[in-house]
Enzyme design. Structure first.
Site, PDB file in Angstrom:
ATOM      1  CB  SER A  13     111.571  37.060  39.600  1.00  0.00           C
ATOM      2  OG  SER A  13     110.679  37.526  40.588  1.00  0.00           O
ATOM      3  CG  ASN A 183     105.553  43.558  44.542  1.00  0.00           C
ATOM      4  OD1 ASN A 183     105.877  44.682  44.195  1.00  0.00           O
ATOM      5  ND2 ASN A 183     104.285  43.177  44.630  1.00  0.00           N
ATOM      6  CG  ASP A 184     104.895  40.377  49.818  1.00  0.00           C
ATOM      7  OD1 ASP A 184     106.120  40.360  49.607  1.00  0.00           O
ATOM      8  OD2 ASP A 184     104.276  39.408  50.304  1.00  0.00           O
TER       9      ASP A 184
END
Length: 205
Positions: A13, A183-184
């Site tokens: 990923s 991640n966001d």
């Protein structure tokens, strides 16, 4: 207080790679220890009922994700390059050897730099040997561990644990029963840790 920040990831990923670069500093800021938990992303998706094609099989989505990856990498000031393979089985299992050596964080950083930082082949034994060499390990012993029954069992345990907690993708971060995916979502994690720290000090500024 339990100061463990669990990080479920798969070396395949790119967004887990990106999250890793910021997560270390977040954990240090709030006095948490990152517990690295490699899982099989494909298994997690299937267990959650996601039987659709991978992002790599959807050209418009892949084009967007590549652009998004580069935007995040620029924001974080880190390199990013697509690897030629997404077979992460052995490199994921290599984490368990690193844990036993007390070098989990170093292993994750070294492996991800070669895979997503430099675009190396995550399934290549040569890359795994480079990581072992950087960390001062006997390469043959390390490579053997990635195919061993102990690593396989621990990997299966991680997968079962993640699925039981409702993990359906990576990166997934957990503090207790609280979960953040992506991640966001790191800013939401920071907000939670800030509020937890404030509550622990009685709301003092």
């Amino acid at each position: 207080m339990d100061n463990t920040l669990v990080f479920y990831f798969d070396f395949m990923s790119p967004f887990a790679y990106l999250a890793h670069h910021r997560l270390t500093a977040i954990a240090e800021r709030f006095g948490y220890v990152v517990q690295y938990k490699p899982i099989d992303l494909r298994q997690a998706k299937l267990a959650a009922g996601n039987t659709g094609p991978s992002n790599r099989e959807i050209p418009p989505k892949l084009r967007y994700l590549a652009t998004d990856m580069n935007r995040w990498a620029a924001a974080y000031g880190v390199p990013i390059a697509f690897p030629p393979s997404f077979d992460s089985d052995r490199i994921n299992k290599g984490l368990f050897y690193a844990v036993d050596q007390g070098q989990a964080a170093n292993y994750v950083s070294a492996a991800w730099h070669r895979v997503w930082g430099l675009g190396g082949d995550m399934s290549d034994e040569g890359l795994l040997r480079e990581v072992a060499s950087e960390l001062g390990w006997p390469a043959d012993e390390f490579l053997a561990s990635t195919n061993g029954t102990d690593a396989r069992q621990r990997y299966e345990d991680n997968n079962r644990e993640a699925q039981s907690k409702g993990v359906f993708g990576v990166p997934t971060m957990m503090v207790g029963e609280q979960m953040w995916w992506g991640n966001d979502r790191l800013n939401f994690l920071v907000e939670y840790l800030e509020s937890t720290a404030k509550a622990a000090t009685g709301g003092a500024k």
